[in-house]
Design a protein around this motif. Structure first.
Motif, PDB file in Angstrom:
ATOM      1  N   VAL A  63      73.765  -8.261   5.537  1.00 40.57           N
ATOM      2  CA  VAL A  63      73.983  -9.582   6.079  1.00 40.57           C
ATOM      3  C   VAL A  63      75.905  -9.757   6.271  1.00 40.57           C
ATOM      4  O   VAL A  63      75.527 -11.055   6.255  1.00 40.57           O
ATOM      5  CB  VAL A  63      72.795 -10.199   5.028  1.00 40.57           C
ATOM      6  CG1 VAL A  63      71.204  -9.775   5.536  1.00 40.57           C
ATOM      7  CG2 VAL A  63      73.336 -10.939   3.992  1.00 40.57           C
ATOM      8  N   MET A  64      76.434 -10.034   5.611  1.00 44.80           N
ATOM      9  CA  MET A  64      77.571 -10.490   5.813  1.00 44.80           C
ATOM     10  C   MET A  64      78.128 -11.038   7.322  1.00 44.80           C
ATOM     11  O   MET A  64      79.061 -11.904   6.574  1.00 44.80           O
ATOM     12  CB  MET A  64      79.139  -9.258   5.483  1.00 44.80           C
ATOM     13  CG  MET A  64      78.671  -9.410   3.631  1.00 44.80           C
ATOM     14  SD  MET A  64      78.914 -11.226   2.994  1.00 44.80           S
ATOM     15  CE  MET A  64      80.515 -11.938   3.336  1.00 44.80           C
ATOM     16  N   ASP A  65      78.157 -10.202   7.613  1.00 46.83           N
ATOM     17  CA  ASP A  65      78.700 -11.063   9.505  1.00 46.83           C
ATOM     18  C   ASP A  65      77.490 -11.935   9.402  1.00 46.83           C
ATOM     19  O   ASP A  65      78.309 -13.377  10.438  1.00 46.83           O
ATOM     20  CB  ASP A  65      78.486  -9.726  10.435  1.00 46.83           C
ATOM     21  CG  ASP A  65      79.559  -8.380  10.317  1.00 46.83           C
ATOM     22  OD1 ASP A  65      80.329  -8.871   9.648  1.00 46.83           O
ATOM     23  OD2 ASP A  65      79.568  -7.791  10.772  1.00 46.83           O
ATOM     24  N   ALA A  66      76.572 -12.207   9.378  1.00 49.32           N
ATOM     25  CA  ALA A  66      75.617 -13.199   9.873  1.00 49.32           C
ATOM     26  C   ALA A  66      75.743 -14.469   8.169  1.00 49.32           C
ATOM     27  O   ALA A  66      75.548 -15.510   9.196  1.00 49.32           O
ATOM     28  CB  ALA A  66      74.154 -13.013   9.490  1.00 49.32           C
ATOM     29  N   VAL A  67      75.979 -14.265   7.242  1.00 50.03           N
ATOM     30  CA  VAL A  67      76.100 -15.082   6.125  1.00 50.03           C
ATOM     31  C   VAL A  67      77.864 -15.647   5.850  1.00 50.03           C
ATOM     32  O   VAL A  67      77.805 -16.900   6.034  1.00 50.03           O
ATOM     33  CB  VAL A  67      75.752 -14.423   4.910  1.00 50.03           C
ATOM     34  CG1 VAL A  67      76.486 -15.390   3.475  1.00 50.03           C
ATOM     35  CG2 VAL A  67      74.770 -14.293   4.521  1.00 50.03           C
ATOM     36  N   ALA A  68      79.166 -14.954   6.376  1.00 51.35           N
ATOM     37  CA  ALA A  68      80.182 -15.518   6.219  1.00 51.35           C
ATOM     38  C   ALA A  68      80.573 -16.809   6.440  1.00 51.35           C
ATOM     39  O   ALA A  68      81.309 -17.617   6.735  1.00 51.35           O
ATOM     40  CB  ALA A  68      80.903 -13.953   7.013  1.00 51.35           C
TER      41      ALA A  68
END
Length: 523
Positions: A63-68
């Motif tokens: 989920v890092m792309d969504a969270v960043a």
């Protein structure tokens, strides 16, 4: 009454800890049922800080792309004493960053929480029941039965081999199974205010986060993402917690920094900050996690981080026990290590957070001046940067090597690795599960038939680092090999092939329950 199939794990609560638990468990191949009484994410921020260990868990979830986009680096935190002098400064470790991410961050909780939920929703082996609360619970030797009730009046039941209670500080599940909270001796009334400052307001405010260690009214200002600013303001005995949340009264308390035409109130809430920990973290087939298991003062921003640590610790253990068809599947007693490890960690970190709080919250002016003088004398009058990460303890006991070593129970680093013409973080290359990480030039050791199954990684061979973080880690700890758990904590280390072989054999025995894990959770 509707009756659902038996799941591997039921997760009660779909906040940050519950969403991470559901995502990790489903990602490990388990059938998961997760419920929450709320259909929507709460639209105001409660947590505000997240560290690199938690971002590494988000990376595992994918989920890092969504969270960043909703993260920003945490500014330094400066502590000012009675007369406005600087007495302490918390920062972050210098690059290269050991876990592959900025070590300390602020974030916008509603948007990050929505991204965590969105990740779980399409997973085929995750069943999500929103607008649903647990009304009753019973368990036997084989499963837990949850009676649920939906907000449209429908009711039913679901069975699961295990239950993880992530249903908050007033957890129904925790109370239902008879788990009590131990008081770690902190109880103070505070007002928390979130403000969206406008351009004129931002120009007036400090450029770092600030701890005002002032006897008359200790308070904190945290710089959040964008124009989000948070104040935590201690309340005096004569102040009514219900009154101070009224906008006019809140603005009076904020008048030192802002006026109503320089920002808008996003949230104001009065709390009693507590320090509590569950006396046991497991009752039969039911586990507690997140706020259901512990509460701590907010002075280091570790509340949500602790909940994610809980479920990251528990998820791989549940998977190892539930997936009995996998070679080297773990004995059920592995699950006892969850409470041993996490309770001790929470107690240690809460004690350290209380120590930080004691610096901030001294209400006696004479003692506050003594504090200021002592802290300045300790640094010879020159305040030095202290990385926030130095405050976070490692793990003790539980599923860790009995061979004492400073590296055991710490987090193994995540360096950047060269792969062809690109660079990737170690976890993306090595995948999930257990690792055997060998320093460059370390002799070959037979681990192919080890239980649990491990991926062997060798510096200079499968791992070509760009910044030497792992190599530096081995030098610093005086070892040549590390056995790393799926949650990236170090099980044990070795300097020679014979030491490593002994570690391998001891781990296999403990994993199969030939050498039982200590089951007490007291310290």
């Amino acid at each position: 009454m509707q009756r659902d199939a038996v799941f591997d794990v039921a997760v009660v609560g779909f906040g940050p800890s519950g969403a991470v638990a559901a995502g990790l468990l489903a990602g490990l191949g388990l059938r998961v049922w997760v419920c929450d009484r709320s259909r929507e994410v709460y639209d105001k921020p409660r947590a505000i800080a997240v560290d690199h260990e938690i971002l590494r868990v988000f990376q595992q979830l994918g989920v890092m792309d969504a969270v960043a986009p909703h993260l920003e680096p945490f500014t330094p935190s400066e502590y000012f004493g009675v007369d406005g002098q600087l007495i302490k400064r918390l920062t972050m470790v210098e690059p290269p960053y050991p876990l592959g991410y900025t070590p300390s961050n602020v974030f916008t909780q509603p948007l990050v929480e929505a991204a965590l939920r969105a990740h779980v929703q399409p997973l085929a082996n995750a069943h999500i029941a929103l607008g649903t609360e647990v009304a009753a619970l019973s368990q036997d030797a084989d499963a837990v039965t949850l009676q649920w009730r939906r907000d449209d009046g429908h009711a039913g039941q679901v069975q699961a081999r295990y239950v993880v209670a992530c249903d908050g500080a007033s957890s129904f599940v925790r109370e239902r199974v008879g788990i009590a909270l131990e008081d770690l001796s902190f109880d103070e009334p505070w007002l928390v205010v979130d403000v969206l400052a406008n351009e004129r307001g931002l120009a007036k405010l400090p450029k770092t986060s600030v701890q005002y260690c002032e006897p008359d009214r200790p308070c904190t200002m945290v710089i959040g993402p964008g124009n989000h600013r948070r104040w935590e303001i201690s309340l005096k005995p004569e102040e009514d917690p219900r009154k101070v949340v009224e906008p006019a009264e809140t603005w009076k308390l904020l008048s030192r920094w802002l006026s109503p035409d320089e920002g808008s109130l996003w949230r104001q809430a009065s709390y009693r900050f507590h320090a509590l920990v569950a006396d046991t973290w497991r009752r039969g087939r039911v586990f507690v996690a997140g706020d259901a298991a512990h509460q701590q003062p907010p002075f280091l921003g570790q509340g949500m981080c602790q909940g994610v640590r809980d479920v990251a610790n528990l998820a791989w253990k549940l998977a190892a026990v539930c997936r009995a068809e996998v070679r080297g599947a773990a004995a059920e007693s592995l699950l006892d290590s969850y409470g041993i490890e996490r309770k001790r960690h929470v107690e240690q970190l809460t004690t350290r957070i209380k120590g930080i709080g004691a610096v901030i919250c001294e209400r006696n002016e004479a003692r506050a001046r003594e504090r200021d003088a002592r802290m300045l004398a300790e640094c010879s009058g020159v305040v030095r940067d202290m990385p926030r990460q130095d405050v976070i303890p490692g793990l003790e006991g539980g599923m860790l090597s009995p061979v004492a070593h400073a590296a055991t129970g710490t987090i193994f680093p995540q360096p950047w690795i060269t792969q062809g013409d690109s660079q990737v973080r170690l976890d993306a290359l090595a995948g999930h599960g257990w690792w055997l990480v060998l320093d460059e030039g370390f002799e070959d050791v037979e681990f192919e038939n080890a239980a649990p199954r491990m991926t062997t990684l060798r510096l200079g061979d499968t791992l070509r680092e760009t910044e030497g973080i792992a190599a530096g880690w081995f030098r610093r700890h005086g070892c040549r090999a590390a056995i790393v758990r799926p949650d990236r904590y170090v099980y044990g280390v070795a300097s020679t092939a014979s030491e490593l072989g002994a570690q391998r054999d001891a781990l296999a025995a403990r994993f199969a329950d030939q050498s039982p894990i200590q089951t007490t959770e007291t310290t």
